[in-house]
Design an enzyme around this catalytic site. Structure first.
Site, PDB file in Angstrom:
ATOM      1  N   LYS A  56      26.410  16.140  54.484  1.00  0.00           N
ATOM      2  CA  LYS A  56      24.993  16.165  54.871  1.00  0.00           C
ATOM      3  C   LYS A  56      24.692  17.452  55.651  1.00  0.00           C
ATOM      4  O   LYS A  56      25.618  18.117  56.132  1.00  0.00           O
ATOM      5  CB  LYS A  56      24.674  14.937  55.724  1.00  0.00           C
ATOM      6  CG  LYS A  56      25.444  14.857  57.037  1.00  0.00           C
ATOM      7  CD  LYS A  56      25.271  13.506  57.720  1.00  0.00           C
ATOM      8  CE  LYS A  56      26.065  13.437  59.010  1.00  0.00           C
ATOM      9  NZ  LYS A  56      26.090  12.082  59.589  1.00  0.00           N
ATOM     10  N   ARG A  75      21.656   1.029  65.724  1.00  0.00           N
ATOM     11  CA  ARG A  75      20.882   2.166  65.229  1.00  0.00           C
ATOM     12  C   ARG A  75      20.281   1.764  63.888  1.00  0.00           C
ATOM     13  O   ARG A  75      19.079   1.694  63.732  1.00  0.00           O
ATOM     14  CB  ARG A  75      21.794   3.392  65.100  1.00  0.00           C
ATOM     15  CG  ARG A  75      21.075   4.627  64.604  1.00  0.00           C
ATOM     16  CD  ARG A  75      21.963   5.844  64.578  1.00  0.00           C
ATOM     17  NE  ARG A  75      23.053   5.751  63.601  1.00  0.00           N
ATOM     18  CZ  ARG A  75      23.860   6.754  63.293  1.00  0.00           C
ATOM     19  NH1 ARG A  75      23.724   7.924  63.889  1.00  0.00           N
ATOM     20  NH2 ARG A  75      24.821   6.602  62.403  1.00  0.00           N
ATOM     21  N   TYR A  97      13.138  40.278  76.489  1.00  0.00           N
ATOM     22  CA  TYR A  97      11.974  39.532  76.972  1.00  0.00           C
ATOM     23  C   TYR A  97      12.147  39.152  78.435  1.00  0.00           C
ATOM     24  O   TYR A  97      13.255  38.837  78.870  1.00  0.00           O
ATOM     25  CB  TYR A  97      11.819  38.244  76.169  1.00  0.00           C
ATOM     26  CG  TYR A  97      11.155  38.414  74.828  1.00  0.00           C
ATOM     27  CD1 TYR A  97       9.889  38.983  74.708  1.00  0.00           C
ATOM     28  CD2 TYR A  97      11.781  37.963  73.678  1.00  0.00           C
ATOM     29  CE1 TYR A  97       9.280  39.115  73.478  1.00  0.00           C
ATOM     30  CE2 TYR A  97      11.183  38.076  72.432  1.00  0.00           C
ATOM     31  CZ  TYR A  97       9.917  38.655  72.342  1.00  0.00           C
ATOM     32  OH  TYR A  97       9.321  38.767  71.126  1.00  0.00           O
ATOM     33  N   MET A 124      14.173  35.366  68.485  1.00  0.00           N
ATOM     34  CA  MET A 124      14.150  34.589  67.250  1.00  0.00           C
ATOM     35  C   MET A 124      15.083  35.183  66.188  1.00  0.00           C
ATOM     36  O   MET A 124      15.800  34.459  65.509  1.00  0.00           O
ATOM     37  CB  MET A 124      12.717  34.493  66.710  1.00  0.00           C
ATOM     38  CG  MET A 124      12.588  33.513  65.551  1.00  0.00           C
ATOM     39  SD  MET A 124      10.945  33.447  64.843  1.00  0.00           S
ATOM     40  CE  MET A 124      10.064  32.503  66.056  1.00  0.00           C
TER      41      MET A 124
HETATM   42  C1  PLP Z   1      27.463  11.857  59.820  1.00  0.00           C
HETATM   43  C2  PLP Z   1      28.130  10.566  59.565  1.00  0.00           C
HETATM   44  C3  PLP Z   1      29.522  10.504  59.442  1.00  0.00           C
HETATM   45  C4  PLP Z   1      30.440  11.688  59.687  1.00  0.00           C
HETATM   46  O1  PLP Z   1      30.697  11.796  61.063  1.00  0.00           O
HETATM   47  P1  PLP Z   1      31.767  12.838  61.637  1.00  0.00           P
HETATM   48  O2  PLP Z   1      31.929  12.449  63.050  1.00  0.00           O
HETATM   49  O3  PLP Z   1      31.182  14.201  61.462  1.00  0.00           O
HETATM   50  O4  PLP Z   1      33.006  12.682  60.847  1.00  0.00           O
HETATM   51  C5  PLP Z   1      30.068   9.280  59.094  1.00  0.00           C
HETATM   52  N1  PLP Z   1      29.310   8.186  58.911  1.00  0.00           N
HETATM   53  C6  PLP Z   1      27.974   8.206  59.044  1.00  0.00           C
HETATM   54  C7  PLP Z   1      27.192   6.969  58.807  1.00  0.00           C
HETATM   55  C8  PLP Z   1      27.328   9.400  59.398  1.00  0.00           C
HETATM   56  O5  PLP Z   1      26.004   9.420  59.534  1.00  0.00           O
END
Ligand code: PLP
Length: 395
Positions: A64, A158, A288, A337
């Protein structure tokens, strides 16, 4: 006559090839700022993790947020070639991008997808997480047969269907519409070995295992199971589910400054080049604001990378040091930036074009962990926010 004509027809082809080559060369040798990743390190990490897992457990590669800044498509293609069979992303668009780049393995979407996009989940053969009862019912109402994993809340609060809603869980398993292929939960405190954290984690593990047993008892095969992410894998390595969901460890990093339990290698370096060098007189302001005044005559270098590229602006006053040919050089002035400045007063061998590493995968002094600690966050945030305008180069 014929020969000449066929030669002439090759000219546009030659010109096109030439321009293509130029583009490729330019891409491989970026001038401004870039993310440089090591193929070997990534493959090494995937193999090391896989080798340390119990026999039946497989690695689910979490890619992700552009693979935590490591370039999701490139990263996934490399991992798929090296035996990874399932990937996880946060959003539908991330999943579609992977499919379109040729990934044929399973792709699980962790996050919420609107039921109105169920056709896309089906069309791209993705696996959607059901994050709540309401979500699952709405997906079911679309009448579309889609592949799903159930997310269960075992105490993180969550996302997920509460652990005790057995009827709901069984309802989805028995659905004629949804194809439930797995069930998972997420640990809230697996990164800590404090008594309280361990107690919370143990309670979550028991709740999850209890649910799996109850399903079996009700004559339902829970199918694919998974609970641990990177820290869950490291701190609770006796658990044996079908997958571990690994993000940060795959990239050879720890979320914070703690010890790695596996011999993993950092994959990513963040680099730029000096674009300008100038001298600043004593008492002149730099950048800045007027909080930074040169205490003496200084030599300053500007590198064309800034907070829009993902370097937190709050690093400005932390005495962060970057690597110029291995020498630690402090940043000076506020991070802008698109630019930041370095104090190179004591450096001789630098010129416009000299490479600078803000993160250096080969040197622990310039690790993502150091950067994260100074920015008062975790490496996950630093890496995942590296901007899309930084090309990713795999070497
Ligand atoms: C992002 C995520 C992971 C991976 O977590 P890491 O600590 O980076 O290994 C695993 N399970 C879920 C549900 C996540 O959202």
């Amino acid at each position: 006559m014929l020969k000449t004509r066929s030669y002439q027809s090759l000219v546009p082809c030659y010109l096109w090839l030439n321009s293509l080559l130029r583009t490729v060369k330019q891409y491989r040798k970026p001038r401004r700022a870039w993310r440089e990743c090591s193929r070997d390190a990534l493959v090494h990490n995937a193999k090391t993790i896989q080798e340390n897992l119990p026999g039946k457990t497989a690695l689910m590669a979490v890619v992700k947020a552009d693979a935590y800044g490591h370039g999701a498509t490139h990263c996934s293609q490399l991992l798929e070639k090296n035996g990874v069979t399932i990937f996880a992303v946060a959003t539908l668009d991330e999943a579609i991008e992977l499919r379109k780049s040729g990934i044929r393995s399973d792709i699980l979407i962790f996050g919420y997808t609107a039921p109105s996009d169920a056709d896309k989940i089906q069309h791209f053969d993705l696996i959607q997480t059901i994050i709540s009862e309401q979500h699952g019912v709405a997906l079911e109402e679309t009448g579309m047969r889609i592949r799903c994993h159930l997310k269960i809340d075992t105490g993180m609060h969550r996302a997920g269907i509460p652990r005790n809603q057995m009827e709901t869980i069984i309802h989805f398993y028995k659905s004629d519409i949804l194809a439930v292929e797995g069930i998972y939960s997420h640990l809230g405190s697996a990164d800590s070995l404090d008594d309280e954290a361990v107690e919370r984690t143990q309670a979550q593990i028991e709740a999850y295992d209890g649910l799996l047993a109850a399903l079996q008892k009700a004559g339902i095969n829970p199918r694919k199971t998974h609970l641990q992410s990177s820290y869950g894998m490291q701190n609770y390595d006796n658990l044996q589910y079908d997958y571990v969901r690994i993000g940060i460890s795959l990239y050879g990093c720890q979320s914070d400054y703690s010890e790695l339990t596996l011999p993993l290698q950092p994959v990513l370096s963040l680099k730029s080049r000096i674009a300008l060098i100038e001298y600043v007189a004593e008492d002149d302001f730099i950048g800045y604001g007027n909080d930074v005044m040169a205490p003496h005559k200084m030599k300053i270098a500007m590198i064309p990378i800034g907070y829009a590229d993902g370097i937190p602006r709050n690093l400005s006053s932390t005495n962060l040091k970057v690597s110029v040919n291995g020498v630690a050089v402090p940043i000076i002035g506020r991070i802008c930036m698109d630019m930041m400045m370095l104090d190179i007063t004591d450096l001789q061998e630098v010129s416009v074009g000299t490479e600078v590493a803000i993160i250096d995968s080969q040197d622990a002094h310039f690790s993502a962990e150091v950067l994260a600690e100074k920015a008062e966050t975790i490496t996950n945030e630093i890496l995942s926010r590296l901007g899309k305008r930084l090309p990713v180069i795999y070497k």
